[in-house]
Design a protein around this motif. Structure first.
Motif: not given
Ligand code: KIV
Ligand code: ZN
Length: 388
Positions: A58-62, A85-90
């Motif tokens: 999720v973080s990398e895709i974001a 949120w920690d993952a999509v905040k990017h």
């Protein structure tokens, strides 16, 4: 003017939950970039708290996706929302998607909670998520088996709490087009603040009606449709994105709606998913099956050669395929055979054609499909002047 419908792709979340469809980080990023090329509005990148791998994807895709909105799923729990949120905040356009079940069966046996406690938790968690992120989707899991009055009340309250999208999932693929149309209509008529949120629909295919239900909901006024490429997903899968998009485009007269999907990217997306997961698409699958644009009957082939629209309601080019596939077999007629020869570069006299056609028919009686090499063999046996 045709109304605009948003497409929410959950291939990388609900789709990935399908047996045999799990993907590693690089594969997910590759897939997400292709999904973005298709111009979906939202990509659900995963369920961040589910595993370390999911969080990372999720973080990398974001970080990598710039045009589409990126969502992470979370239960209506603080720890899930923190992690989502920690993952999509990017992401340039982040969304937290939180859910809780609202049907009596789920509340009693799965959550072991009273309806009023479910309601309070949903509202509290939407408010909690809203402190992080402007865009919040709330899903009432098993909505189609939920008490309607309860559903209307919880939707009203989560919108007041800040939900920007309310999703009405048919979690177990139980509903029918008529019933779902009425449910969405009922929500529009009985939820006073519904105009403040998008109505989303999310259909599973247990009774083979996921796409039909999704389209019925679109007619009833849903503004976001959740789907997966090739229809992959839990059990019998989710509504297939390619079918939904092509139905909206082909039958604008019925749905009166358009979506942003660049349909010429459909075939590429479908093939990429197949090559990544190794899960094949059935040959007769609508839109992306190997036979979806293949014509074997002689009558059909003849009609197609005169005018493509006789037997094709959409063109292969519209989904990114080069040409319809005329499959030669025992039902094929002289016209299709002649056309095939011309395509392959052979020019035969009338007599030669007759003779070759006879040989072709004899072979086709013995063999299911005639390939180019079979035709080459027929021609090589005799005459033929190749067209330069
Ligand atoms: O099917 C379902 O209800 C879901 C929700 C979590 C949206 O996938
Ligand atoms: Zn689902």
């Amino acid at each position: 003017m045709a109304k605009q419908i948003k497409i929410f792709d959950t291939t990388l979340r609900d789709g990935e939950q399908s047996p045999g469809c799990s993907m590693n980080l690089n594969e997910k990023i590759q897939m997400a970039k292709q999904i973005e090329k298709m111009k979906v509005d939202v990509i659900e990148a995963g369920f961040a708290i589910a595993s370390k791998g999911d969080f990372e994807s999720v973080s990398e895709i974001a970080r990598n996706i710039k045009e589409a909105r990126v969502a992470s799923l979370s239960r209506a729990l603080k720890k899930d929302i923190d992690c989502a949120w920690d993952a999509v905040k990017h992401a340039r356009l982040p969304r937290i998607h939180t859910f809780i079940a609202t049907s009596d069966i789920h509340m009693k046996y799965k959550l072991k909670m009273k309806p009023e406690d479910v309601m309070a938790q949903a509202v509290e968690m939407v408010k909690y998520a809203k402190a992080y992120c402007e865009d919040i989707e709330f899903s009432a899991e098993d909505a189609t088996r939920s008490d309607k009055e309860f559903l209307y009340r919880i939707i009203t309250k989560v919108i007041d709490a800040g939900a920007t999208v309310v999703n009405i999932p048919d979690t177990v693929g139980y509903t029918t087009p008529e019933e779902y149309f009425n449910l969405i209509t009922g929500i529009r008529e009985n939820v006073p603040n519904i105009h403040k949120a998008d109505i989303s629909v999310h259909c599973h295919n247990d009774l083979g009606m996921a796409v039909a239900n999704t389209l019925a909901a679109a007619r009833a006024g849903a503004t976001q449709l959740e789907c997966t490429i090739n229809g992959i997903g839990e059990r019998a899968g989710n509504a297939a994105l390619e079918e939904v998009a092509m139905a909206l485009n082909t039958r604008k007269d019925i749905y009166g709606a358009v979506c942003n999907i660049d349909t010429t990217q459909i075939m590429r997306s479908s093939s990429l998913l197949t090559s990544i997961t190794g899960v094949k698409v059935q040959p007769n699958k609508a839109i992306v099956g190997a036979n979806a644009f293949a014509h074997e009957s002689g009558i059909h082939q003849h009609g197609m050669l005169q005018e493509q629209s006789t037997y094709e309601i959409m063109t292969p080019e519209s989904i990114g395929l080069n040409k319809n596939k005329m499959v030669l077999g025992k039902h094929s007629g002289r016209h299709a055979f002649e056309d095939k020869l011309r395509d392959m570069g052979y020019e035969l006299t009338k007599e030669e054609l007759e003779k070759a056609f006879e040989k072709f028919k004899t072979l086709a009686d013995k063999k299911k499909t005639i390939f180019d090499k079979d035709i080459e063999a027929i021609i090589a046996e005799d005459f033929a002047t190749e067209v330069s």
